[in-house]
Design a protein around this motif. Sequence first.
Motif, PDB file in Angstrom:
ATOM      1  N   LEU A  65       0.831  -1.205   0.000  1.00 27.43           N
ATOM      2  CA  LEU A  65       0.000   0.000   0.000  1.00 27.43           C
ATOM      3  C   LEU A  65       0.868   1.259   0.000  1.00 27.43           C
ATOM      4  O   LEU A  65       0.573   2.226  -0.708  1.00 27.43           O
ATOM      5  N   GLY A 120      -5.173   7.601  -4.868  1.00 25.54           N
ATOM      6  CA  GLY A 120      -6.342   6.773  -4.650  1.00 25.54           C
ATOM      7  C   GLY A 120      -6.170   5.321  -5.057  1.00 25.54           C
ATOM      8  O   GLY A 120      -7.048   4.493  -4.801  1.00 25.54           O
ATOM      9  N   ASP A 143      -4.143   3.132  -3.844  1.00 29.52           N
ATOM     10  CA  ASP A 143      -4.061   2.301  -2.645  1.00 29.52           C
ATOM     11  C   ASP A 143      -5.444   2.018  -2.060  1.00 29.52           C
ATOM     12  O   ASP A 143      -5.693   0.934  -1.542  1.00 29.52           O
ATOM     13  N   GLU A 144      -6.351   2.971  -2.183  1.00 27.94           N
ATOM     14  CA  GLU A 144      -7.717   2.773  -1.690  1.00 27.94           C
ATOM     15  C   GLU A 144      -8.466   1.750  -2.541  1.00 27.94           C
ATOM     16  O   GLU A 144      -9.327   1.026  -2.039  1.00 27.94           O
ATOM     17  N   LYS A 159      -7.045  -1.918  -1.465  1.00 31.60           N
ATOM     18  CA  LYS A 159      -7.398  -2.470  -0.151  1.00 31.60           C
ATOM     19  C   LYS A 159      -8.545  -3.477  -0.213  1.00 31.60           C
ATOM     20  O   LYS A 159      -8.427  -4.576   0.347  1.00 31.60           O
TER      21      LYS A 159
END
Length: 184
Positions: free
Chosen positions: A133, A143, A145-146, A149
């Motif tokens: 991440l 964004g 990494d979002e 997840k």
Amino acid sequence: MKQAFQILLMAFAYLAIFIMGAASGAIHPACYAYVGAVLPLLSAFVYLRTATIIRGFGAATALNGFILVLFLLVGEADTAFVIGIIVLTALAEIIRRFCHYDTLKGIRWSFVPFALSFFAYTAHWWTDTEGSLAAAVAEMPAGYDEMMKPIIDNVPMLIAVILLTIPISILAMRLAERALKKKY
């Protein structure tokens, strides 16, 4: 000399398949995480050709070894990748040995663990989630990494995709056999 050149050519073709799989992450993180399930549709051709050149031990080792060495040199190989690629390569070589090197059956069944090799490369998402991440924040658009997840957290989907790779790899090898007209 001609065989060495052909093996090197196959190794570069396999590298191109790996790079294409890694680059699929630019489309969406799910592509990067799960593209390993469809890459056997391409890598089956490379593996079958390599196995017909190397009639004994070494087809999986030559291809995955090439990837491993290059990835180590450029800093793309983490511990999960190194362990994963070595284990999958060893499984492929062991299966080919016990199913006999000089049979199509040996090539077919040894391709199954070999076909999972790209998942060794993406394993860092699950073995070093925080590091992955953090790398996404540094290297990818804002964004990303979002978006990663929920994919990382969906372990049942990962398991399903890995299991789906098995029949896809069998189908891919059959297609490669027909297209290359390989008989033993």
